[in-house]
Motif scaffolding. Structure first.
Motif, PDB file in Angstrom:
ATOM      1  N   CYS A  42       0.853  -1.191   0.000  1.00 25.73           N
ATOM      2  CA  CYS A  42       0.000   0.000   0.000  1.00 25.73           C
ATOM      3  C   CYS A  42       0.891   1.244   0.000  1.00 25.73           C
ATOM      4  CB  CYS A  42      -0.907   0.009   1.226  1.00 25.73           C
ATOM      5  SG  CYS A  42      -1.854  -1.511   1.473  1.00 25.73           S
ATOM      6  N   ASN A  43       0.513   2.239  -0.772  1.00 26.49           N
ATOM      7  CA  ASN A  43       1.328   3.445  -0.912  1.00 26.49           C
ATOM      8  C   ASN A  43       0.473   4.700  -0.904  1.00 26.49           C
ATOM      9  OD1 ASN A  43       4.049   2.105  -2.105  1.00 26.49           O
ATOM     10  ND2 ASN A  43       2.282   1.200  -3.138  1.00 26.49           N
ATOM     11  N   ILE A  44       1.029   5.756  -0.368  1.00 26.31           N
ATOM     12  CA  ILE A  44       0.516   7.103  -0.599  1.00 26.31           C
ATOM     13  C   ILE A  44       1.604   7.860  -1.345  1.00 26.31           C
ATOM     14  CG2 ILE A  44      -0.186   9.309   0.409  1.00 26.31           C
ATOM     15  CD1 ILE A  44      -1.239   7.763   2.813  1.00 26.31           C
ATOM     16  N   TYR A  45       1.269   8.390  -2.524  1.00 29.86           N
ATOM     17  CA  TYR A  45       2.194   9.232  -3.265  1.00 29.86           C
ATOM     18  C   TYR A  45       1.871  10.688  -2.945  1.00 29.86           C
ATOM     19  CZ  TYR A  45       3.953   5.321  -5.992  1.00 29.86           C
ATOM     20  OH  TYR A  45       4.557   4.147  -6.372  1.00 29.86           O
ATOM     21  N   TYR A  46       2.892  11.413  -2.557  1.00 28.02           N
ATOM     22  CA  TYR A  46       2.720  12.833  -2.264  1.00 28.02           C
ATOM     23  C   TYR A  46       3.100  13.650  -3.487  1.00 28.02           C
ATOM     24  CZ  TYR A  46       1.815  11.876   2.631  1.00 28.02           C
ATOM     25  OH  TYR A  46       1.239  11.443   3.798  1.00 28.02           O
ATOM     26  N   ASP A  47       2.329  14.697  -3.735  1.00 29.26           N
ATOM     27  CA  ASP A  47       2.539  15.526  -4.917  1.00 29.26           C
ATOM     28  C   ASP A  47       2.071  16.943  -4.595  1.00 29.26           C
ATOM     29  OD1 ASP A  47       3.067  16.306  -7.559  1.00 29.26           O
ATOM     30  OD2 ASP A  47       2.185  14.484  -8.402  1.00 29.26           O
ATOM     31  N   TYR A  52       2.386  18.417 -10.074  1.00 28.07           N
ATOM     32  CA  TYR A  52       3.609  18.752 -10.799  1.00 28.07           C
ATOM     33  C   TYR A  52       4.557  17.560 -10.912  1.00 28.07           C
ATOM     34  CZ  TYR A  52       8.280  20.546 -11.708  1.00 28.07           C
ATOM     35  OH  TYR A  52       9.535  20.730 -12.223  1.00 28.07           O
ATOM     36  N   LEU A  53       4.738  16.816  -9.830  1.00 24.42           N
ATOM     37  CA  LEU A  53       5.741  15.742  -9.833  1.00 24.42           C
ATOM     38  C   LEU A  53       5.390  14.639 -10.814  1.00 24.42           C
ATOM     39  CD1 LEU A  53       6.511  15.506  -6.008  1.00 24.42           C
ATOM     40  CD2 LEU A  53       7.965  16.475  -7.798  1.00 24.42           C
ATOM     41  N   ILE A  54       4.128  14.227 -10.846  1.00 23.86           N
ATOM     42  CA  ILE A  54       3.768  13.157 -11.772  1.00 23.86           C
ATOM     43  C   ILE A  54       3.691  13.672 -13.205  1.00 23.86           C
ATOM     44  CG2 ILE A  54       1.249  13.358 -11.511  1.00 23.86           C
ATOM     45  CD1 ILE A  54       3.436  10.195 -12.058  1.00 23.86           C
ATOM     46  N   ARG A  55       3.274  14.916 -13.397  1.00 19.95           N
ATOM     47  CA  ARG A  55       3.255  15.471 -14.758  1.00 19.95           C
ATOM     48  C   ARG A  55       4.666  15.538 -15.324  1.00 19.95           C
ATOM     49  NH1 ARG A  55       2.258  20.349 -15.168  1.00 19.95           N
ATOM     50  NH2 ARG A  55       1.926  21.045 -13.008  1.00 19.95           N
ATOM     51  N   ARG A  56       5.602  15.930 -14.501  1.00 15.46           N
ATOM     52  CA  ARG A  56       6.992  15.978 -14.951  1.00 15.46           C
ATOM     53  C   ARG A  56       7.535  14.578 -15.194  1.00 15.46           C
ATOM     54  NH1 ARG A  56      12.293  16.066 -13.100  1.00 15.46           N
ATOM     55  NH2 ARG A  56      13.631  17.543 -14.235  1.00 15.46           N
ATOM     56  N   LYS A 136      -1.361  14.761  -0.098  1.00  9.28           N
ATOM     57  CA  LYS A 136      -1.589  13.400  -0.576  1.00  9.28           C
ATOM     58  C   LYS A 136      -2.086  13.457  -2.014  1.00  9.28           C
ATOM     59  CE  LYS A 136      -2.782  10.999   3.779  1.00  9.28           C
ATOM     60  NZ  LYS A 136      -2.988  12.046   4.797  1.00  9.28           N
ATOM     61  N   GLY A 137      -1.325  12.855  -2.916  1.00 10.63           N
ATOM     62  CA  GLY A 137      -1.697  12.893  -4.326  1.00 10.63           C
ATOM     63  C   GLY A 137      -2.497  11.695  -4.776  1.00 10.63           C
ATOM     64  N   LYS A 217       3.033   3.081 -12.547  1.00  7.82           N
ATOM     65  CA  LYS A 217       1.679   2.884 -12.002  1.00  7.82           C
ATOM     66  C   LYS A 217       0.989   4.218 -11.769  1.00  7.82           C
ATOM     67  CE  LYS A 217       2.901  -1.403  -9.490  1.00  7.82           C
ATOM     68  NZ  LYS A 217       4.385  -1.343  -9.505  1.00  7.82           N
ATOM     69  N   TYR A 218       1.643   5.093 -11.019  1.00  8.39           N
ATOM     70  CA  TYR A 218       1.074   6.405 -10.735  1.00  8.39           C
ATOM     71  C   TYR A 218       0.863   7.188 -12.029  1.00  8.39           C
ATOM     72  CZ  TYR A 218       0.685  11.008  -8.373  1.00  8.39           C
ATOM     73  OH  TYR A 218       0.281  12.247  -7.918  1.00  8.39           O
ATOM     74  N   GLY A 219       1.867   7.147 -12.924  1.00 10.54           N
ATOM     75  CA  GLY A 219       1.770   7.882 -14.182  1.00 10.54           C
ATOM     76  C   GLY A 219       0.610   7.427 -15.037  1.00 10.54           C
TER      77      GLY A 219
END
Length: 251
Positions: A42-47, A52-56, A136-137, A217-219
């Motif tokens: 299980c993960n929480i991706y912070y953005d 911005y972070l995932i778009r980049r 939290k993203g 995955k996130y992308g």
């Protein structure tokens, strides 16, 4: 404060279940499952608020970085979790992580209450938090089986399935439900090694026509939410192609 550092090359491969099952048979003489068997990560991706972070990241820059909070299974606020800063530069992945309780991690990331213990990795995360205004993203979970080499335990292969995510109730303690990214029966394989992959591994992939694919995955969840994700484009192995390979081998 437990901490870990990983430096390695990571390659990803997307495949349907028939390819996965055949591949597991081929790998059996060389690799074995780790002690955890099928387990949930299980993960929480912070953005940033504008992602911005995932778009980049999906623009495939030479250097990219991300911060995530990870647990193995569903934790409580007092459970130990991993806060990870992950960087990728010229295809080499560097992952650095510290272990905190979930409560300590939330206090640190979201309220600026720094853990009492100190480390170089914590200083790096400090800088990351100062550089980006994070929220939290995405909550993201998947079920994983991990294999390691019988001759070289540092060579690892993982198979992820049931990749799912949500934007509500994003605490790790709130269960692992979410919307699935891939259709039923798809597996994401990832090889992890610092040097070159073993010859037997590359030969097996060649025989089964399994080729690497760029897959975040996130992308891809972000792309799917913005109507730009096409799983069929990513699939090197379409079912009809696999059936053709199987017929050829039988003949």
């Amino acid at each position: 404060m437990a901490q870990s550092v990983f430096n390695r090359y990571e390659k990803k491969y997307l495949m349907p279940e028939p390819v996965y099952l055949e591949l597991r048979k081929r790998l059996a003489p060389y690799m074995q499952e780790d002690e955890y068997g099928l387990h949930t990560i299980c993960n929480i991706y912070y953005d940033t608020r504008d992602s911005y972070l995932i778009r980049r990241s999906i623009e495939h820059p030479v250097y990219k970085e991300k911060l995530r909070l990870r647990s193995y299974g569903i934790p409580t606020l007092d459970s130990k979790v991993f806060l990870e800063i992950k960087k990728k530069y010229r295809k080499v992945v560097n992952k650095r992580r510290i272990q905190l309780t979930l409560r300590e991690a939330y206090d640190y990331i979201e309220h600026g209450i720094r853990p009492e213990q100190d480390s170089q990795i914590l200083h790096e995360i400090d800088f990351f938090l100062q550089r980006y205004p994070l929220v939290k993203g995405l909550y993201l979970a998947y079920d994983r089986i991990a294999l390691f080499g019988k001759q070289d335990a540092s060579f690892r292969v993982t198979f992820d399935q049931n990749i799912r995510s949500r934007h509500v109730a994003m605490g790790l303690e709130n269960g692992d439900a979410g919307e699935k990214l891939l259709p039923e029966g798809y597996y994401l394989m990832e090889s992890k090694i610092m040097g070159a992959a073993p010859l037997w591994f590359t030969e097996i992939l060649s025989e089964l026509s399994v080729y690497p694919v760029s897959f975040s995955k996130y992308g891809n969840i972000y792309k799917k939410e913005h109507n730009s994700f096409d799983v069929e484009q990513l699939m090197v192995h379409r079912m009809e192609n696999w059936n053709e390979i199987r017929r050829t081998k039988v003949c």
